[in-house]
Structures are given as structure tokens and as C-alpha cells.
Design an enzyme around this catalytic site. Structure first.
Site, short mmCIF file in Angstrom:
data_model
loop_
_atom_site.label_atom_id
_atom_site.label_comp_id
_atom_site.label_asym_id
_atom_site.label_seq_id
_atom_site.Cartn_x
_atom_site.Cartn_y
_atom_site.Cartn_z
N ASP A 480 0.84 -1.19 0.00
CA ASP A 480 0.00 0.00 0.00
C ASP A 480 0.87 1.23 0.00
OD1 ASP A 480 0.95 0.29 2.55
OD2 ASP A 480 -0.99 0.00 3.54
N ASN A 488 -3.76 12.90 0.79
CA ASN A 488 -5.12 13.40 0.61
C ASN A 488 -5.34 14.69 1.39
OD1 ASN A 488 -6.21 11.55 -1.19
ND2 ASN A 488 -6.73 10.08 0.44
N HIS A 493 -8.18 15.08 -2.46
CA HIS A 493 -8.54 13.73 -2.93
C HIS A 493 -8.30 13.53 -4.41
CE1 HIS A 493 -10.25 12.16 0.80
NE2 HIS A 493 -10.76 13.38 1.00
N ASP A 497 -6.26 10.47 -5.92
CA ASP A 497 -6.70 9.56 -6.97
C ASP A 497 -5.66 9.44 -8.07
OD1 ASP A 497 -9.06 9.16 -5.63
OD2 ASP A 497 -10.26 10.51 -6.88
N GLU A 523 -5.88 2.29 -0.70
CA GLU A 523 -4.55 2.39 -1.26
C GLU A 523 -3.83 1.05 -1.22
OE1 GLU A 523 -4.01 3.41 3.13
OE2 GLU A 523 -5.56 3.54 1.58
#
Length: 598
Positions: A480, A488, A493, A497, A523
Site C-alpha cells: 500500500d 489526501n 482527494h 486519486d 490504497e
């Protein structure tokens, strides 16, 4: 109730009464023509009338007609000058022949007698001969003077009466019962003219005093039989019999035609009439049978053409020796040609699409060479340029003793079926593509474009099964993004992304051809490494970690990776759990690193 009883009484009494009257008139007229009981009759029509009635009515009602005819015969014989005893004996003789002939025919024929059937005609003649022989035997016993000439004269007289009159009576009665009339005006007029011609020819022949020209009535009767069938045969012979009997008994110059002595003349004339009948009625029966066959074939051809038209299907035949082709009407319609003469073989093949002509010739040549069936589908081009799909199939037809044979086949326009099949195939392809797209959407992570959790889990299960089945190694890596929440919070956000998409893309490019990476959620990502040990998995995972660390600009991110190799008897779920535990070991070790499960 009285009305019903009266009606029942009349239905009971009127038919046999009519039989008795007709029988009496026939017998009396015959006696009158020959000059009473001492004359020699040429034919006895009364027996033919009674036989026709017995064959047309059921056995349950036959006894009434027999009784009425017996009474009429007895009366006619007494009026003709015979004694009561002889009259009774002759009556028994006359009535017994009709009963015997009717019983014989009912035993031999399970259906109603048909004079247009040659086999029925044979049985009818045998029945008439048997009944007449019985009648002649009884007559000889009761007659005052008995002789073989008397037996033969009685036999031939009654035989002629049955053979000539019974067909006329039954055919006429059938015509009246079927539609209430004898026939169309044109048919009736033709029949009257033909019978008039027979009568004229007969009168000319039997009234002349010179050399006998007895063959002329034969020609007239044969013409009558050929045009009018069994009715014409029996009616023509009856006319000849009537006129010959009249001239035999009345017209003195004509008596010289038949020899000397009443009995000899009678036998000679009866032989003549029997010969006439034997020539005419079989021909009429055969012609009638032929007419039925022709009519039946015409009807079957009409029905076949209707069926072919409804099915868009026609039939054809190729004579291999002459290359002559015969087409049914529907073949012309399929090829878009006028219903006239089929084209030659080369022209028929040229009617096919140029790209399909080789298919046609190969199948035809193979069928001819190997004497086998054929079945092919091809396209034809109509004269207006329209392209149609047809299917042609068939077989070898009738190999002759000299080796010559033909090809018989059917051709069907299957354009609609081909169109429907193409539409179905197109719809199936669209459905399959839609299903593939739906499956891809269902198994793809919408953000990163790689496999989602569902597909990743499914692929892992299959990989575990394959590793066990093939006894191969399997490893997984779970990673991850380090400090993803900070990304974030700091960049938003949208930037988060973009980081996830970049990480997925870089990881996928760093893997081998058979490896797979999927987003497991948030993630977190999972890499499936088939046929891979822990050592190899560590190398691949390091390449993934390094590539992600070096990729992109702001914000730069790193990943931590945990690796586990499938142990014997382990499930995919426990394998993932051990890799996940190794991931947390890597995080505790400072992140941006990798660890393997112990």
C-alpha cells in the site's frame, strides 16, 4: 304417429314395387320381341336389372326386391303362354342367377363394384357367368325339352342380359344419386350423338341383304366405349343387341346374316354380341382407369406445385448422358426466369455467383463420378442482379442397364434463412460483447483500470488450484501507499486519486507477462505471482517498489510490500493474510521497504 307409419309403409313397399314393375316390363318386352315363349331371346335384360338392384341395396332389403321380381317373372312367363309349373321353374332359374351373382361379388369385393377397375370387371364377368350357368342348369331341369343347345342358349341369353344391362343400370343410378342429374348438357349431347351413330351403323349393317359387314358395329361400339367409358360400352352393345334382335325376328332380309334355324341364329348372334362386349368393356375399363390415374397425377402435380411454392423449393433432373435438364415451375421462380425451357447445363451453372460456381461443379462432378448424394449451399444471381442464397441437394436417379443415369435434386431458396441466421449471429456477437464488457466492468477497478477486489480474489483462487494441480510454487505481494492519508489531506482527494492511478500503472509495467496486479481496496494492492518462489518474488517486489519511488513528481510517494509463498495445504485466504502481516512488518521497519513472511 299415423303419418310416420304411413311414411314408413310407403318406404317399405314402394322400392320393391318399382322393382317388380320394371322387371315385368323388361321381361314382357323381351317376350314381345321374340314372339312369346316359343321365340328365342338374344338377351334377358330383366336379370341384369335385378342384379343391379341387389348390388345397390343392402342385404337387409334384398328379399323384398327378390320377392317382387319373382312375382313379376312368374306373371310375365304365364302371360307369354307358359304353363304355371314351367313359369315357376323359369322364375326360380331367372331369380337365382341374380342372387348367386350378387352373393359372389359381395364375397369377393369388400367395397362397391366399380366398372372402371379392371380387377372388378373380371370378378363381375365371373359372377355373371356363374349365375347364368346356375340359371341355365335349373331351366334345363324344368324345361319340357332339354338339350345342350337349350342350356347354352339360356346361358348366353342371361349372360348378355347381365353383362350389358347391369353396368348401365348401376352407372346411371350412381350418377343420379351423386348430383341428381346424369351429367352436363355437353356430355349428354355427346352421348346421345354417339349412341345415335351406333344405332345408325347397326341398322345399316343388320338391314342390308348383301355381304355381311358386321365389323362396322364393332368400330362404332369401340368409339362409344373410348368416349363414354363403361357406360358407352354397355350402352353401345345394348343398342346393337336391340337392333339385331329386332331385325332377327322382324326384318326378314336380315335373317340371312345369321345362318339357318332360330336357335343357331340366336347362338351366332349371341356370340357376336359377347365378342362385341368382350372387346368394348375392358377397353372402357382401362380407359376409365387411365383417366383416373391421369386425374390423380394432375391433382398430385397441382398439390406438389402448391407445396413447392409455399416452401420456396423446386425439383430438377439432369440426364447425365445428354446433359438435358428438367426444372419444375418453382425452380424457374427461384432463378427469376420465365416458366419455359430450362437453360442448358452450362447456362444453369452460370446462373450461380462467379465465386460459387466452382462449389457447384465440384459437387455435381463428385456425385456423378462416385454415384453418391450431394448437398451444397451457394448463391445465384438473378437476371435483375439480385443475389439469392440457395441450397441444392439430391441423389443418383435410376441407373439403367446400359449404365446411363440421371441426377435428381431439389433446390430451395434459403435467402430468408441465411438473413435470419446472419442477424442471429450478429445479435449473438453483440450479446457476447456486451457480456464481456459487463464482465470487464464488473471485474475492473473504475479508478485505476486494473483488476478489482472481486477479480483479484477469483484469480488468486484459480492460481492456488493450478499450483496444487501442477505442483508449482506461487507467491503473492501485498503493498500500500505510505502516508496516503497525508497525501489526501495535503493535496486533496483528486491528487490522491492521481497517485493511485500512477502507482497502479507503474506496478503493472514492472511485472512479468504472467503476473497480475489488482486493487484490493483504498490504497492497498495485491500482486499474484504464479510459478514464483519467495526469492524471485522479493526481486520482483523490489523492482515495483523502486519504480514507484522514482515515478512522478509532486507528490512523490513510496510503498511498503509484504510477500508470502504458498505453503502446502494453504488456502488463498491464509496466503493473503500472511502477506498482509509481512506488509505491516515492513511498515514498522520504516516504510518504503519490503519483507517476506516467515
Amino acid at each position: 304417429m299415423p303419418t310416420y307409419r304411413a311414411g314408413h309403409f310407403f318406404r317399405f313397399i314402394l322400392p320393391p314395387t318399382a322393382t317388380g314393375i320394371v322387371y315385368f316390363l323388361a321381361a314382357t318386352i323381351t317376350f314381345g320381341l321374340v314372339g312369346g315363349s316359343g321365340g328365342v331371346a338374344i338377351l334377358w335384360p330383366a336379370s341384369g336389372i335385378l342384379l343391379a338392384i341387389l348390388l345397390s341395396s343392402g342385404w337387409g332389403r334384398a328379399y323384398r326386391h327378390v320377392i317382387a321380381a319373382g312375382a313379376a317373372s312368374l306373371a310375365a312367363n304365364v302371360l307369354a303362354g307358359n304353363s304355371l309349373g314351367i313359369s315357376f321353374g323359369f322364375t326360380v332359374a331367372n331369380i337365382s342367377e341374380s342372387i348367386a351373382a350378387a352373393w359372389f361379388l359381395r364375397q369377393q369385393l369388400p367395397r362397391r363394384l366399380s366398372f372402371s377397375q379392371p380387377s372388378d370387371l373380371v370378378w363381375f364377368c365371373l359372377a355373371a357367368a356363374a349365375g347364368s350357368a346356375l340359371s341355365a342348369t335349373i331351366a334345363v331341369v324344368v324345361a319340357p325339352i332339354s338339350s345342350i343347345e337349350f342350356w347354352f342358349s339360356w346361358f348366353s341369353t342371361d349372360l348378355l342380359g347381365i353383362l350389358i344391362v347391369t353396368p348401365l343400370a348401376m352407372i346411371g343410378a350412381k350418377a343420379v344419386r351423386s348430383d341428381g342429374r346424369i351429367g352436363q348438357a355437353s356430355v349428354m349431347l355427346e352421348g346421345l350423338l354417339i349412341f345415335a351413330l351406333v344405332a345408325i351403323v347397326s341398322w345399316v349393317v343388320f338391314s342390308q341383304t348383301g355381304a355381311p359387314i358386321l365389323f362396322l358395329p364393332m368400330l362404332a361400339v369401340l368409339m362409344s366405349a373410348s368416349r363414354l367409358g363403361p357406360t358407352g360400352a354397355a350402352g353401345g352393345v345394348l343398342i346393337v343387341a336391340g337392333l339385331s334382335t329386332f331385325t332377327f325376328n322382324v326384318w326378314s332380309p336380315a335373317q340371312n346374316l345369321f345362318g339357318i334355324g332360330p336357335l343357331a341364329k340366336s347362338i351366332y348372334l349371341q356370340f357376336y354380341l359377347l365378342t362385341l362386349f368382350a372387346a368394348a368393356l375392358p377397353i372402357a375399363a382401362l380407359l376409365g382407369s387411365r383417366k383416373k390415374v391421369v386425374t390423380q397425377l394432375a391433382e398430385e402435380k397441382r398439390l406438389l406445385e402448391l407445396a413447392e411454392e409455399a416452401a420456396n423449393l423446386g425439383h430438377w433432373r439432369l440426364d447425365v448422358r445428354t446433359s438435358k435438364i428438367v426444372w419444375s415451375r418453382e425452380v424457374f421462380n427461384i432463378f427469376g426466369l420465365d416458366d419455359s425451357v430450362p437453360p442448358p447445363l452450362e447456362g444453369a451453372i452460370n446462373a450461380y455467383h462467379p465465386d460459387d460456381r466452382k462449389i457447384v461443379t465440384n459437387h455435381i462432378d463428385h456425385a456423378i463420378e462416385n454415384r453418391c448424394d450431394f448437398d451444397f449451399t451457394a448463391r445465384i444471381v438473378r437476371p435483375n442482379g439480385e443475389i439469392r442464397h440457395v441450397r441444392s441437394r439430391g441423389e443418383i436417379d435410376k441407373i439403367e442397364s446400359d449404365g446411363s443415369f440421371g441426377l435428381f435434386g431439389i433446390v430451395q431458396d434459403i435467402t430468408i434463412q441465411v438473413s435470419h441466421a446472419a442477424a442471429i449471429e450478429k445479435a449473438r456477437n453483440r450479446a457476447e460483447e456486451a457480456a464481456r464488457q459487463a464482465q470487464t466492468i464488473a471485474e475492473t477497478d473504475q479508478l485505476t483500470g486494473i483488476a478489482n477486489r472481486r477479480r483479484t480474489t477469483s484469480e488468486l483462487v484459480q492460481a492456488v488450484l493450478a499450483a496444487r494441480r501442477e505442483d508449482r510454487s506461487l507467491a503473492v505481494a501485498v503493498f500500500d501507499v505510505d502516508h496516503f492519508k497525508r497525501v489526501n489531506d495535503t493535496y486533496g482527494h483528486h491528487a490522491g486519486d492521481e497517485v493511485l492511478k500512477r502507482v497502479a500503472n507503474v506496478a503493472a509495467k514492472a511485472l512479468r507477462a504472467g503476473d497480475m496486479v489488482g486493487r484490493f481496496g483504498g490504497e492497498e494492492f495485491v500482486i499474484i505471482l504464479p510459478d514464483t518462489t519467495t526469492q524471485t518474488a522479493m526481486l520482483i517486489a523490489e523492482r515495483v517498489r523502486s519504480s514507484i519511488a522514482k515515478s512522478g513528481s509532486t507528490p512523490r510517494v513510496t510503498v511498503s510490500i509484504g510477500i508470502a509463498e504458498l505453503a502446502e495445504g494453504e488456502t488463498g485466504e491464509s496466503l493473503l493474510r500472511r502477506a498482509d502481516e509481512a506488509l505491516y512488518v515492513a511498515k514498522r521497519a520504516g516504510r518504503n521497504t519490503l519483507r517476506s513472511a516467515g
